[in-house]
Design an enzyme around this catalytic site. Sequence first.
Site, mmCIF file in Angstrom:
data_model
loop_
_atom_site.group_PDB
_atom_site.id
_atom_site.type_symbol
_atom_site.label_atom_id
_atom_site.label_comp_id
_atom_site.label_asym_id
_atom_site.label_seq_id
_atom_site.Cartn_x
_atom_site.Cartn_y
_atom_site.Cartn_z
ATOM 1 N N ASP A 34 10.994 9.359 -3.057
ATOM 2 C CA ASP A 34 9.622 9.305 -2.542
ATOM 3 C C ASP A 34 8.851 10.513 -3.073
ATOM 4 O O ASP A 34 9.360 11.629 -3.121
ATOM 5 C CB ASP A 34 9.629 9.314 -1.010
ATOM 6 C CG ASP A 34 8.289 8.896 -0.434
ATOM 7 O OD1 ASP A 34 8.226 7.805 0.181
ATOM 8 O OD2 ASP A 34 7.295 9.642 -0.598
ATOM 9 N N ILE A 35 7.606 10.274 -3.440
ATOM 10 C CA ILE A 35 6.790 11.335 -4.031
ATOM 11 C C ILE A 35 6.394 12.392 -2.991
ATOM 12 O O ILE A 35 6.100 13.539 -3.347
ATOM 13 C CB ILE A 35 5.536 10.718 -4.714
ATOM 14 C CG1 ILE A 35 4.959 11.658 -5.754
ATOM 15 C CG2 ILE A 35 4.488 10.307 -3.704
ATOM 16 C CD1 ILE A 35 3.938 11.000 -6.678
ATOM 17 N N ASN A 92 8.492 -0.067 7.079
ATOM 18 C CA ASN A 92 7.183 -0.209 7.706
ATOM 19 C C ASN A 92 6.575 -1.554 7.322
ATOM 20 O O ASN A 92 6.754 -2.027 6.192
ATOM 21 C CB ASN A 92 6.258 0.922 7.251
ATOM 22 C CG ASN A 92 6.734 2.284 7.716
ATOM 23 O OD1 ASN A 92 7.179 2.429 8.857
ATOM 24 N ND2 ASN A 92 6.649 3.280 6.851
ATOM 25 N N GLY A 98 2.159 1.096 9.715
ATOM 26 C CA GLY A 98 1.710 2.138 8.795
ATOM 27 C C GLY A 98 2.107 1.883 7.359
ATOM 28 O O GLY A 98 2.227 2.816 6.567
ATOM 29 N N GLN A 99 2.305 0.624 6.999
ATOM 30 C CA GLN A 99 2.685 0.310 5.614
ATOM 31 C C GLN A 99 1.517 0.596 4.675
ATOM 32 O O GLN A 99 0.424 0.049 4.846
ATOM 33 C CB GLN A 99 3.105 -1.158 5.492
ATOM 34 C CG GLN A 99 3.576 -1.531 4.083
ATOM 35 C CD GLN A 99 4.065 -2.975 3.984
ATOM 36 O OE1 GLN A 99 3.998 -3.728 4.949
ATOM 37 N NE2 GLN A 99 4.541 -3.355 2.811
ATOM 38 N N HIS A 105 9.606 -2.481 0.901
ATOM 39 C CA HIS A 105 10.464 -1.346 0.560
ATOM 40 C C HIS A 105 11.110 -0.812 1.818
ATOM 41 O O HIS A 105 10.576 -0.965 2.919
ATOM 42 C CB HIS A 105 9.671 -0.235 -0.121
ATOM 43 C CG HIS A 105 8.476 0.241 0.648
ATOM 44 N ND1 HIS A 105 7.291 -0.473 0.666
ATOM 45 C CD2 HIS A 105 8.276 1.311 1.440
ATOM 46 C CE1 HIS A 105 6.414 0.164 1.416
ATOM 47 N NE2 HIS A 105 6.985 1.256 1.916
ATOM 48 N N HIS A 107 12.724 2.859 3.382
ATOM 49 C CA HIS A 107 12.882 4.302 3.237
ATOM 50 C C HIS A 107 14.304 4.647 3.672
ATOM 51 O O HIS A 107 14.735 4.232 4.759
ATOM 52 C CB HIS A 107 11.920 5.059 4.161
ATOM 53 C CG HIS A 107 10.474 4.809 3.916
ATOM 54 N ND1 HIS A 107 9.630 5.776 3.396
ATOM 55 C CD2 HIS A 107 9.694 3.719 4.136
ATOM 56 C CE1 HIS A 107 8.408 5.296 3.303
ATOM 57 N NE2 HIS A 107 8.416 4.039 3.753
HETATM 58 P P1 AMP Z 1 4.854 3.023 3.444
HETATM 59 O O1 AMP Z 1 3.926 3.766 4.347
HETATM 60 O O2 AMP Z 1 6.086 2.542 4.158
HETATM 61 O O3 AMP Z 1 4.153 1.939 2.666
HETATM 62 O O4 AMP Z 1 5.398 4.100 2.419
HETATM 63 C C1 AMP Z 1 4.956 4.209 1.105
HETATM 64 C C2 AMP Z 1 5.653 5.391 0.522
HETATM 65 O O5 AMP Z 1 5.472 5.378 -0.880
HETATM 66 C C3 AMP Z 1 5.138 6.758 1.020
HETATM 67 O O6 AMP Z 1 6.212 7.479 1.638
HETATM 68 C C4 AMP Z 1 4.649 7.441 -0.254
HETATM 69 O O7 AMP Z 1 4.914 8.827 -0.268
HETATM 70 C C5 AMP Z 1 5.426 6.693 -1.326
HETATM 71 N N1 AMP Z 1 4.808 6.688 -2.640
HETATM 72 C C6 AMP Z 1 3.541 6.346 -2.958
HETATM 73 N N2 AMP Z 1 3.332 6.456 -4.281
HETATM 74 C C7 AMP Z 1 4.524 6.851 -4.817
HETATM 75 C C8 AMP Z 1 4.968 7.143 -6.142
HETATM 76 N N3 AMP Z 1 4.134 7.049 -7.194
HETATM 77 N N4 AMP Z 1 6.247 7.532 -6.322
HETATM 78 C C9 AMP Z 1 7.087 7.632 -5.270
HETATM 79 N N5 AMP Z 1 6.730 7.375 -4.002
HETATM 80 C C10 AMP Z 1 5.463 6.997 -3.773
#
Ligand code: AMP
Length: 122
Positions: A34-35, A92, A98-99, A105, A107
């Site tokens: 995760d970024i 999520n 909070g998606q 995906h 986590h």
């Molecule tokens: P969600 O809120 O469950 O949709 O989580 C989306 C996740 O994607 C968040 O934890 C972000 O930090 C992560 N995210 C968004 N863009 C990127 C990216 N380019 N590389 C890695 N993780 C990302």
Amino acid sequence: MTVYDDSNVFARMLREEIPCKAIYEDAYALGFHDIHPKAPVHVLVIPKGKYMDIADFCSKANAGEVTGFWRAVAKICADLGLEGNGFRIIANAGANGGQEVPHFHVHILGGKSLGPMLAQAA
Ligand code: AMP
């Protein structure tokens, strides 16, 4: 959202239009860091198919995709050495969940004691 959005960031990763810090890939799943990590280990795992959330994935993906995805999740947890001390998996969905990214995906969080499941009680 009722239609898969091909422009979402994870779709773009799968098309290799943008980079990711990949740690695992097979025919069914891609795992990457995760970024914005919320724990010492914070990895995301996505299916290769175009599914918006867990309901979309579990209703439309074939049995091989579903099995392949969850086996990849378990293998990543094992490969990261998380099984001994434990870990958390979150998926999520929708506004209340909070998606942010509309490609299904999970986590994987670990590397320390994660405390209570939610920050605040209801
Ligand atoms: P969600 O809120 O469950 O949709 O989580 C989306 C996740 O994607 C968040 O934890 C972000 O930090 C992560 N995210 C968004 N863009 C990127 C990216 N380019 N590389 C890695 N993780 C990302």
